[in-house]
Design a protein around this motif. Structure first.
Motif, PDB file in Angstrom:
ATOM      1  N   UNK A 215       0.805  -1.229   0.000  1.00  0.00           N
ATOM      2  CA  UNK A 215       0.000   0.000   0.000  1.00  0.00           C
ATOM      3  C   UNK A 215       0.840   1.282   0.000  1.00  0.00           C
ATOM      4  N   UNK A 216       2.109   1.213   0.399  1.00  0.00           N
ATOM      5  CA  UNK A 216       2.944   2.411   0.462  1.00  0.00           C
ATOM      6  C   UNK A 216       4.023   2.513  -0.613  1.00  0.00           C
ATOM      7  N   UNK A 217       4.169   1.487  -1.452  1.00  0.00           N
ATOM      8  CA  UNK A 217       5.220   1.554  -2.454  1.00  0.00           C
ATOM      9  C   UNK A 217       5.291   0.322  -3.316  1.00  0.00           C
ATOM     10  N   UNK A 218       6.325   0.295  -4.158  1.00  0.00           N
ATOM     11  CA  UNK A 218       6.486  -0.813  -5.097  1.00  0.00           C
ATOM     12  C   UNK A 218       7.921  -0.893  -5.586  1.00  0.00           C
ATOM     13  N   UNK A 219       8.221  -2.019  -6.197  1.00  0.00           N
ATOM     14  CA  UNK A 219       9.482  -2.189  -6.912  1.00  0.00           C
ATOM     15  C   UNK A 219       9.152  -2.300  -8.387  1.00  0.00           C
ATOM     16  N   UNK A 220       9.838  -1.514  -9.205  1.00  0.00           N
ATOM     17  CA  UNK A 220       9.596  -1.481 -10.638  1.00  0.00           C
ATOM     18  C   UNK A 220      10.819  -1.989 -11.382  1.00  0.00           C
TER      19      UNK A 220
END
Length: 97
Positions: A41-46
């Motif tokens: 919910x607060x971030x991601x890895x791309x």
């Protein structure tokens, strides 16, 4: 002796996903295609092409979610990026995808 992992510094577990997405930084700027590899919910890895130019702040549009996440770049290692979500907005009207 244990070997430290990247996950030790995370506050939340990231769910593995595989979603196509676009990094958008404005009408005049080019779109950078990417893949969302994991997300919470607060971030991601791309994952992006190693030579892609990615601004410090941008919109991450994920068509399958129908949401544009406002993002701040937190780290980059080659073709992997860590981003923090700072908000959301509707799909930009100028984006054709």
């Amino acid at each position: 002796m244990s070997i430290p992992t990247e996950n030790e510094n995370r506050d939340e577990h990231r769910q593995r996903v595989l979603k196509g997405a676009s990094i958008l930084s404005g009408v005049a700027a080019s779109e950078v295609k990417c893949t969302v590899r994991n997300q919470h919910r607060n971030g991601a890895e791309l994952k992006v092409a190693a030579d892609s130019r990615v601004p410090q702040e941008f919109l991450l549009y994920i068509p399958v979610d129908g949401i544009a996440y406002k993002c701040e770049l937190r780290w980059r290692r080659g073709e992997r990026l860590g981003v923090m979500f700072t908000g959301t907005e509707a799909k930009p009207h100028w984006h054709y995808g």
